[in-house]
Design an enzyme around this catalytic site. Structure first.
Site, mmCIF file in Angstrom:
data_model
loop_
_atom_site.group_PDB
_atom_site.id
_atom_site.type_symbol
_atom_site.label_atom_id
_atom_site.label_comp_id
_atom_site.label_asym_id
_atom_site.label_seq_id
_atom_site.Cartn_x
_atom_site.Cartn_y
_atom_site.Cartn_z
ATOM 1 N N HIS A 18 0.849 -1.193 0.000
ATOM 2 C CA HIS A 18 0.000 0.000 0.000
ATOM 3 C C HIS A 18 0.883 1.242 0.000
ATOM 4 C CE1 HIS A 18 0.664 0.718 4.268
ATOM 5 N NE2 HIS A 18 0.256 -0.500 4.554
ATOM 6 N N HIS A 21 3.776 1.819 2.429
ATOM 7 C CA HIS A 21 5.025 1.061 2.271
ATOM 8 C C HIS A 21 6.051 1.811 1.436
ATOM 9 C CE1 HIS A 21 2.462 -2.704 2.996
ATOM 10 N NE2 HIS A 21 3.263 -2.584 4.029
ATOM 11 N N CYS A 124 -0.113 -8.897 21.094
ATOM 12 C CA CYS A 124 -0.845 -8.421 19.915
ATOM 13 C C CYS A 124 -0.259 -9.114 18.688
ATOM 14 C CB CYS A 124 -0.731 -6.906 19.748
ATOM 15 S SG CYS A 124 -1.385 -6.366 18.143
ATOM 16 N N CYS A 127 1.102 -6.557 16.037
ATOM 17 C CA CYS A 127 2.471 -6.051 16.289
ATOM 18 C C CYS A 127 3.450 -7.206 16.427
ATOM 19 C CB CYS A 127 2.550 -5.243 17.575
ATOM 20 S SG CYS A 127 1.426 -3.874 17.714
ATOM 21 N N CYS A 143 -5.234 -2.905 21.042
ATOM 22 C CA CYS A 143 -4.062 -2.329 20.378
ATOM 23 C C CYS A 143 -4.492 -1.131 19.525
ATOM 24 C CB CYS A 143 -3.379 -3.369 19.491
ATOM 25 S SG CYS A 143 -2.101 -2.616 18.495
ATOM 26 N N HIS A 146 -3.809 -1.646 15.698
ATOM 27 C CA HIS A 146 -4.535 -2.682 14.954
ATOM 28 C C HIS A 146 -6.005 -2.791 15.323
ATOM 29 C CE1 HIS A 146 -0.263 -3.710 14.510
ATOM 30 N NE2 HIS A 146 -0.645 -3.937 13.284
ATOM 31 N N LYS A 293 -3.623 5.757 10.635
ATOM 32 C CA LYS A 293 -2.549 5.040 9.950
ATOM 33 C C LYS A 293 -3.173 4.123 8.895
ATOM 34 C CE LYS A 293 0.757 1.392 10.553
ATOM 35 N NZ LYS A 293 1.334 0.373 11.385
ATOM 36 N N LYS A 296 -3.820 -2.498 6.603
ATOM 37 C CA LYS A 296 -4.671 -3.556 6.049
ATOM 38 C C LYS A 296 -5.767 -3.904 7.032
ATOM 39 C CE LYS A 296 -0.702 -5.588 5.657
ATOM 40 N NZ LYS A 296 0.630 -5.493 5.119
HETATM 41 N N1 MSP Z 1 7.694 -6.834 9.008
HETATM 42 C C1 MSP Z 1 7.848 -5.688 9.830
HETATM 43 C C2 MSP Z 1 9.210 -5.038 9.617
HETATM 44 C C3 MSP Z 1 10.390 -5.914 9.845
HETATM 45 S S1 MSP Z 1 11.887 -5.058 9.579
HETATM 46 C C4 MSP Z 1 13.068 -6.093 10.100
HETATM 47 C C5 MSP Z 1 6.758 -4.660 9.540
HETATM 48 N N2 MSP Z 1 6.111 -4.791 8.368
HETATM 49 S S2 MSP Z 1 4.946 -3.798 7.869
HETATM 50 O O1 MSP Z 1 4.497 -4.327 6.615
HETATM 51 O O2 MSP Z 1 3.977 -3.616 8.889
HETATM 52 O O3 MSP Z 1 5.648 -2.404 7.663
HETATM 53 C C6 MSP Z 1 6.747 -2.273 6.761
HETATM 54 C C7 MSP Z 1 7.218 -0.831 6.720
HETATM 55 O O4 MSP Z 1 6.201 -0.006 6.187
HETATM 56 C C8 MSP Z 1 7.545 -0.257 8.113
HETATM 57 O O5 MSP Z 1 8.663 0.594 8.048
HETATM 58 C C9 MSP Z 1 6.313 0.518 8.443
HETATM 59 O O6 MSP Z 1 6.534 1.577 9.339
HETATM 60 C C10 MSP Z 1 5.963 1.053 7.072
HETATM 61 N N3 MSP Z 1 4.579 1.431 7.003
HETATM 62 C C11 MSP Z 1 3.496 0.627 7.114
HETATM 63 N N4 MSP Z 1 2.389 1.398 7.049
HETATM 64 C C12 MSP Z 1 2.730 2.687 6.882
HETATM 65 C C13 MSP Z 1 2.050 3.878 6.704
HETATM 66 N N5 MSP Z 1 0.738 3.939 6.691
HETATM 67 N N6 MSP Z 1 2.794 4.994 6.511
HETATM 68 C C14 MSP Z 1 4.153 4.992 6.475
HETATM 69 N N7 MSP Z 1 4.816 3.881 6.647
HETATM 70 C C15 MSP Z 1 4.127 2.712 6.894
HETATM 71 O O7 MSP Z 1 6.551 -3.779 10.340
#
Ligand code: MSP
Length: 472
Positions: A18, A21, A124, A127, A143, A146, A293, A296
């Site tokens: 999304h 990311h 959680c 997380c 949480c 989430h 935030k 998903k």
């Molecule tokens: N799998 C873990 C990270 C492990 S690193 C050794 C994770 N995955 S995640 O899919 O939830 O998030 C991946 C990255 O995307 C993280 O840096 C997270 O902060 C970032 N983001 C996820 N959603 C986001 C937003 N809505 N906005 C900005 N960054 C976001 O955490």
């Protein structure tokens, strides 16, 4: 020439990429392109986090074998990163056999700091961590990230003795040997470090089947964060290879929601392995959608492919790198996106290129030779401090400055009056300014910078199709 290692957080594969990311990738990509511009050699890791219950459950729900599910989603992330025009050099999947083998070796190296204990607490799955009783109470059992109730878990786990390393981590943070950005997060991390209990790093096999087995204990599977954090060094070849060429990392980019794992568990792992700590942890803010935030589990995700397909990669990069502040949260709305596209990309930059190229073309102007210019100090200072959105503002002010200069110089009047020497002078200085701005722009909008350089080298002609056609 330095060797620079840049990393990005590896996303969970329980959903599609999304817009949020994109932040890690974009910031890391700007850093990488800037470092290459300075003449450094860059290694840039990206990857996917493929183990854990969330992913396992999702595949089950969809009735797809979990391996097939992660294979398909890993490919989607690779395609996404490519679409973003992000130049990573290494891609790691936590289900790669090589990675799994290396993580087990890493576990064995951590052994002196690992113990087995029974624990009951609130967990959680979103997380993938236990929360303290205090956090549980503060959040009323739900949480906030989430929007799901915490689960009560009681089980036997292996623990990493964080207490062995607290002093060293604190000292590294305070002395800025491991710089935490933005600096205001430092205090919060030091407090979390103080309060941090030892961390559970495994779960019983019955609770977690989809993960790396703990070596020498059939009954336990590694906790996803140990497996995931290790990616940053397994991808370089640790433990078999000497990784000192690229390690310690120059910068590790993560969202603020996962800074705590990178500022506490990760340094503890590194210290236990006898490795240096990363130079900088850069934590960015969240992209919000309707003030929350994007996630998903909440279901307010902006589909990045829709944005990319509508206006292209450069417009997407522009919005996320300039209008999303590097360090704080920003709300994404289509209205803001469209406005920035039309008023800034199309008007300020697209028009400028068209207008100046037309003036050069009509007056048969060609730039003879372009003097090598130094990067402005204000720009390098901001870039070196990872203040990318502010550095981008600086470049944009230059672009707007050129527009103003053309309005003041009025090259069309000079042409009409036959003042050819003066006309050549002003066109020459305006084109040089634009080429300089394009150079500064190149880490942010590489394709646009390249097009500008092409338009204004040799025989100058306005592009047939403007750089950013207006949509309204
Ligand atoms: N799998 C873990 C990270 C492990 S690193 C050794 C994770 N995955 S995640 O899919 O939830 O998030 C991946 C990255 O995307 C993280 O840096 C997270 O902060 C970032 N983001 C996820 N959603 C986001 C937003 N809505 N906005 C900005 N960054 C976001 O955490």
């Amino acid at each position: 020439m330095e060797k620079i290692y840049i990393t990005t957080a590896i996303p969970y594969l329980n959903g599609l990429p999304h817009a949020g990311h994109a932040m890690d990738y974009y910031l890391a990509d700007v850093c990488s392109r800037y470092q290459k511009m300075l003449g450094n050699i860059v290694r840039f890791q990206a990857g996917t986090d493929e183990h854990g219950n969330k992913i396992y459950q999702k595949a089950k729900e969809l009735n797809i074998p979990v391996k097939d599910y992660v294979d398909a989603n890993a490919q989607k992330f690779k395609d996404f990163i490519k679409k973003l025009d992000v130049e990573y050099t290494d891609f790691v999947r936590t289900t790669d056999t090589e990675h799994e083998k290396k993580v087990q070796e890493i576990w064995l190296k951590l052994k002196d700091h690992i113990y087995l204990a029974r624990y009951a607490g609130w967990y959680c799955t979103g997380c993938e961590r236990y929360v303290t009783e205090k956090e549980y109470k503060e959040n009323n059992g739900i949480c906030p990230d989430h929007q799901k109730p915490y689960e009560k878990l009681e089980e036997e786990n292996y623990y990493l003795r964080i207490s062995d390393f607290k002093e060293q981590i604190r000292e590294a943070i305070l002395s800025k040997r491991m710089l935490i950005l933005p600096e205001f997060r430092e205090k919060e991390i030091l407090k979390l470090l103080d309060e941090s209990p030892d961390v559970s790093i495994s779960r019983p096999k019955e609770q977690l089947t989809w993960g790396v087995p703990v070596p020498d204990d059939d009954s336990q599977v590694m906790y996803v964060w140990i497996d995931a954090l290790a990616n940053y060094i397994t991808v370089l070849g640790f433990p078999e290879k000497d990784i000192s060429d690229f390690w310690p990392a120059y910068a590790q980019f993560v969202g603020k929601d996962i800074l705590r794992f990178h500022a506490i568990i990760w340094p503890a792992m590194l210290l236990a392995l006898g490795l240096e700590l990363p130079r900088t942890l850069v934590s960015h803010g969240m992209i919000l959608s309707n003030g929350q935030k994007m996630s998903k589990s909440i279901g307010n995700v902006i589909d990045p492919i829709e944005v990319l397909d509508k206006h292209g990669t450069e417009a997407f990069r522009y919005f996320f790198l300039r209008h999303v502040d590097t360090f704080s949260d920003s709300d994404f709305t289509w209205e803001k996106f469209e406005d920035s596209y039309n008023n800034e990309l199309a008007n300020d930059l697209g028009n400028l290129v068209q207008r100046l190229a037309t003036l050069c073309f009509k007056n048969n102007f060609e730039l003879k030779d372009l003097p090598e210019s130094e990067l402005p100090k204000e720009y390098t200072e901001l870039m070196d401090k990872f203040e990318f959105s502010r550095a981008f503002d600086f470049v944009w002010e230059k672009v707007q400055g050129i527009n103003r200069k053309i309005d003041e110089d009025k090259p069309w009047s000079l042409a009409k009056e036959g003042k050819l020497t003066e006309l050549n002078q002003v066109l020459s200085s305006e084109v040089m300014d634009l080429l300089e701005a394009a150079k500064l722009l190149s880490p942010f909008l590489p394709e646009t910078a390249e097009r500008i350089a092409q338009v204004f080298s040799g025989k100058i002609e306005p592009p047939k199709e403007p750089l950013f056609p207006k949509t309204k």
